[in-house]
Design a protein around this motif. Structure first.
Motif, PDB file in Angstrom:
ATOM      1  N   GLU A   1       0.658  -1.025  -0.010  1.00  0.00           N
ATOM      2  CA  GLU A   1       0.234   0.121   0.336  1.00  0.00           C
ATOM      3  C   GLU A   1       0.652   1.120   0.437  1.00  0.00           C
ATOM      4  OE1 GLU A   1      -0.189  -1.848   2.907  1.00  0.00           O
ATOM      5  OE2 GLU A   1      -1.918  -3.381   1.330  1.00  0.00           O
ATOM      6  N   HIS A   2       2.246   1.422   0.534  1.00  0.00           N
ATOM      7  CA  HIS A   2       2.532   2.231   0.943  1.00  0.00           C
ATOM      8  C   HIS A   2       3.585   2.127   0.016  1.00  0.00           C
ATOM      9  CE1 HIS A   2      -0.099   4.123   3.332  1.00  0.00           C
ATOM     10  NE2 HIS A   2       0.017   3.158   4.370  1.00  0.00           N
ATOM     11  N   GLY A   3       4.545   1.914  -0.472  1.00  0.00           N
ATOM     12  CA  GLY A   3       5.578   1.375  -1.214  1.00  0.00           C
ATOM     13  C   GLY A   3       6.115   0.194  -1.704  1.00  0.00           C
ATOM     14  N   GLU A   4       7.379  -0.154  -2.425  1.00  0.00           N
ATOM     15  CA  GLU A   4       7.650  -2.020  -2.527  1.00  0.00           C
ATOM     16  C   GLU A   4       8.133  -1.706  -1.429  1.00  0.00           C
ATOM     17  OE1 GLU A   4      10.891  -2.772  -5.182  1.00  0.00           O
ATOM     18  OE2 GLU A   4       9.271  -2.429  -6.979  1.00  0.00           O
ATOM     19  N   GLN A   5       8.343  -3.431  -1.224  1.00  0.00           N
ATOM     20  CA  GLN A   5       8.834  -4.163  -0.068  1.00  0.00           C
ATOM     21  C   GLN A   5       9.982  -5.018  -0.358  1.00  0.00           C
ATOM     22  OE1 GLN A   5       6.575  -5.279   3.520  1.00  0.00           O
ATOM     23  NE2 GLN A   5       8.081  -5.061   4.707  1.00  0.00           N
ATOM     24  N   GLU A   6      10.984  -5.622  -0.450  1.00  0.00           N
ATOM     25  CA  GLU A   6      12.251  -6.499  -1.042  1.00  0.00           C
ATOM     26  C   GLU A   6      12.197  -6.875   0.959  1.00  0.00           C
ATOM     27  OE1 GLU A   6      14.862  -5.579  -3.946  1.00  0.00           O
ATOM     28  OE2 GLU A   6      16.135  -5.305  -2.828  1.00  0.00           O
ATOM     29  N   VAL A   7      12.255  -8.104   0.746  1.00  0.00           N
ATOM     30  CA  VAL A   7      12.094  -8.942   1.502  1.00  0.00           C
ATOM     31  C   VAL A   7      13.440  -9.404   1.305  1.00  0.00           C
ATOM     32  CG1 VAL A   7      10.770  -8.484   3.365  1.00  0.00           C
ATOM     33  CG2 VAL A   7      10.267 -10.222   1.503  1.00  0.00           C
ATOM     34  N   MET A   8      14.015 -11.127   1.897  1.00  0.00           N
ATOM     35  CA  MET A   8      14.958 -12.254   2.165  1.00  0.00           C
ATOM     36  C   MET A   8      14.289 -13.206   2.942  1.00  0.00           C
ATOM     37  SD  MET A   8      19.185 -12.861   2.166  1.00  0.00           S
ATOM     38  CE  MET A   8      19.652 -11.809   1.019  1.00  0.00           C
ATOM     39  N   VAL A   9      13.802 -14.216   2.399  1.00  0.00           N
ATOM     40  CA  VAL A   9      13.566 -15.214   2.812  1.00  0.00           C
ATOM     41  C   VAL A   9      14.437 -15.990   3.522  1.00  0.00           C
ATOM     42  CG1 VAL A   9      12.399 -17.645   2.400  1.00  0.00           C
ATOM     43  CG2 VAL A   9      12.205 -15.669   1.140  1.00  0.00           C
ATOM     44  N   GLN A  10      14.541 -16.018   4.772  1.00  0.00           N
ATOM     45  CA  GLN A  10      15.135 -16.481   6.317  1.00  0.00           C
ATOM     46  C   GLN A  10      15.268 -18.017   6.444  1.00  0.00           C
ATOM     47  OE1 GLN A  10      18.027 -14.595   7.218  1.00  0.00           O
ATOM     48  NE2 GLN A  10      17.636 -13.007   5.747  1.00  0.00           N
ATOM     49  N   ALA A  11      13.522 -18.273   6.775  1.00  0.00           N
ATOM     50  CA  ALA A  11      12.979 -19.755   6.969  1.00  0.00           C
ATOM     51  C   ALA A  11      11.777 -20.047   5.638  1.00  0.00           C
ATOM     52  CB  ALA A  11      12.634 -19.380   8.582  1.00  0.00           C
ATOM     53  N   LEU A  12      11.634 -21.306   6.414  1.00  0.00           N
ATOM     54  CA  LEU A  12      10.657 -21.606   5.487  1.00  0.00           C
ATOM     55  C   LEU A  12       9.465 -21.978   6.815  1.00  0.00           C
ATOM     56  CD1 LEU A  12      12.014 -23.187   2.386  1.00  0.00           C
ATOM     57  CD2 LEU A  12      10.621 -21.113   2.631  1.00  0.00           C
ATOM     58  N   SER A  13       7.942 -21.971   6.728  1.00  0.00           N
ATOM     59  CA  SER A  13       7.085 -22.358   7.499  1.00  0.00           C
ATOM     60  C   SER A  13       5.472 -22.422   7.238  1.00  0.00           C
ATOM     61  CB  SER A  13       7.096 -21.778   8.413  1.00  0.00           C
ATOM     62  OG  SER A  13       5.960 -21.955   9.523  1.00  0.00           O
ATOM     63  N   ALA A  14       5.532 -24.387   7.324  1.00  0.00           N
ATOM     64  CA  ALA A  14       3.674 -24.366   6.361  1.00  0.00           C
ATOM     65  C   ALA A  14       2.972 -23.488   7.308  1.00  0.00           C
ATOM     66  CB  ALA A  14       4.278 -25.523   6.225  1.00  0.00           C
ATOM     67  N   PHE A  15       3.021 -23.450   8.614  1.00  0.00           N
ATOM     68  CA  PHE A  15       2.089 -22.624   9.056  1.00  0.00           C
ATOM     69  C   PHE A  15       2.198 -21.236   9.233  1.00  0.00           C
ATOM     70  CE2 PHE A  15       3.150 -27.359  10.307  1.00  0.00           C
ATOM     71  CZ  PHE A  15       2.167 -27.642  10.180  1.00  0.00           C
ATOM     72  N   ARG A  16       0.993 -20.785   9.963  1.00  0.00           N
ATOM     73  CA  ARG A  16       1.024 -19.224  10.067  1.00  0.00           C
ATOM     74  C   ARG A  16       0.626 -19.133  11.658  1.00  0.00           C
ATOM     75  NH1 ARG A  16      -1.300 -15.085   7.181  1.00  0.00           N
ATOM     76  NH2 ARG A  16      -2.149 -13.664   8.432  1.00  0.00           N
ATOM     77  N   ARG A  17       2.007 -18.418  11.843  1.00  0.00           N
ATOM     78  CA  ARG A  17       2.277 -18.263  13.507  1.00  0.00           C
ATOM     79  C   ARG A  17       1.835 -17.020  13.991  1.00  0.00           C
ATOM     80  NH1 ARG A  17       2.063 -22.849  15.625  1.00  0.00           N
ATOM     81  NH2 ARG A  17       3.064 -21.851  17.616  1.00  0.00           N
ATOM     82  N   PRO A  18       2.382 -17.010  15.232  1.00  0.00           N
ATOM     83  CA  PRO A  18       1.852 -15.476  15.931  1.00  0.00           C
ATOM     84  C   PRO A  18       2.912 -14.518  15.272  1.00  0.00           C
ATOM     85  CG  PRO A  18       1.837 -17.218  17.338  1.00  0.00           C
ATOM     86  CD  PRO A  18       2.351 -17.721  16.337  1.00  0.00           C
ATOM     87  N   ALA A  19       2.539 -13.153  14.772  1.00  0.00           N
ATOM     88  CA  ALA A  19       3.455 -12.649  14.611  1.00  0.00           C
ATOM     89  C   ALA A  19       4.864 -12.033  14.887  1.00  0.00           C
ATOM     90  CB  ALA A  19       2.747 -10.956  14.479  1.00  0.00           C
ATOM     91  N   SER A  20       5.804 -12.156  15.858  1.00  0.00           N
ATOM     92  CA  SER A  20       6.470 -11.857  16.451  1.00  0.00           C
ATOM     93  C   SER A  20       7.254 -13.201  16.169  1.00  0.00           C
ATOM     94  CB  SER A  20       6.718 -12.355  17.970  1.00  0.00           C
ATOM     95  OG  SER A  20       6.365 -13.203  18.477  1.00  0.00           O
ATOM     96  N   GLU A  21       6.573 -14.588  15.740  1.00  0.00           N
ATOM     97  CA  GLU A  21       7.332 -15.646  15.196  1.00  0.00           C
ATOM     98  C   GLU A  21       7.504 -15.547  13.745  1.00  0.00           C
ATOM     99  OE1 GLU A  21       6.271 -19.405  16.268  1.00  0.00           O
ATOM    100  OE2 GLU A  21       5.445 -18.610  18.677  1.00  0.00           O
ATOM    101  N   ALA A  22       6.324 -14.984  12.944  1.00  0.00           N
ATOM    102  CA  ALA A  22       6.539 -14.967  11.540  1.00  0.00           C
ATOM    103  C   ALA A  22       7.314 -13.757  11.256  1.00  0.00           C
ATOM    104  CB  ALA A  22       5.521 -14.470  10.830  1.00  0.00           C
TER     105      ALA A  22
END
Length: 140
Positions: free
Chosen positions: A67-88
């Protein structure tokens, strides 16, 4: 008694669907919304459009138009489950360039806010205030 060993790691275990990873990393609320964003071209990998089923590996860079521009992230880990935001947040790390661009855009938005458009007709209170103001300015 036979011993139980953990199965050997296979290359498939180091892969995950892009839409599922975006959902698990909490960039999108549902996988279908993530898929729609990918199909619309709002998500790119290696500078190219991709499909929702594209495999994601650790170390890859994902660009997302937010919404407020472009965001670029590097994948650090994989998870098949949706966890709390702190873990995500542990699933990715935002690149330095992306952080800098977003900070600049936030500063520009703060310094030059967009004007609020009129919301149609004034309320009775606003109208009376305008009439008082115009009557007062006519006398001066």
């Amino acid at each position: 008694m036979p011993s139980r060993r953990a199965p050997a790691s296979t290359p498939e275990q180091d892969l995950m669907r892009l839409d599922k990873w975006l959902w698990a990393a909490r960039f999108y609320k549902t996988r279908s919304i993530a898929s729609a964003a990918i199909d619309a071209g709002h998500v790119r990998m290696a500078g190219q459009r991709c499909k929702p089923g594209r495999s994601v590996r650790i170390g890859e860079v994902i660009c997302m138009q937010r919404e407020h521009g472009e965001q670029e992230v590097m994948v650090q880990a994989l998870s098949a489950f949706r966890r709390p935001a702190s873990e995500a947040r542990a699933l990715y790390e935002e690149t330095v360039g992306s952080l800098r661009k977003r900070a600049e855009a936030d500063e520009l938005r703060r310094l030059a806010p967009t004007p609020q458009s009129a919301s149609g007709r004034p309320t009775k209170r606003e109208r009376r205030s305008l009439e008082r103001w115009t009557r007062h300015s006519d006398r001066a």
